[in-house]
Design a protein around this motif. Structure first.
Motif: not given
Length: 82
Positions: A55-59
């Motif tokens: 993913a691009p981020s954990a968020d």
């Protein structure tokens, strides 16, 4: 894109069917956040589920899990793999 391992800790008694349904719910909307859920594992007795994603981020991972009704208790980056 980075790898993430997320942990769900309130899943006691989860069945294989439940795990598949939760994973499929994530897959159905993962593209909206640029996430690719790769694998999920569960320990029904302990009530713990683990999901590996890119993913691009954990968020982004967090938002998908929240939208599908099974928020992650923890999300960890996985910077090294063999």
């Amino acid at each position: 894109m980075s790898k993430f391992m997320d942990v769900h800790t309130d899943m006691k008694g989860i069945t294989a069917e439940d795990l598949l349904a939760a994973h499929q719910a994530d897959l159905a909307i993962q593209d909206e956040e640029g996430v690719n859920f790769e694998q999920a594992w569960a320990d029904p007795e302990a009530g713990v589920v683990y999901c590996l994603s890119e993913a691009p981020s954990a968020d982004a991972v967090r938002r998908i899990h929240e939208r599908t009704g099974h928020p992650a208790s923890e999300i960890h980056p996985v910077p090294l793999m063999v």
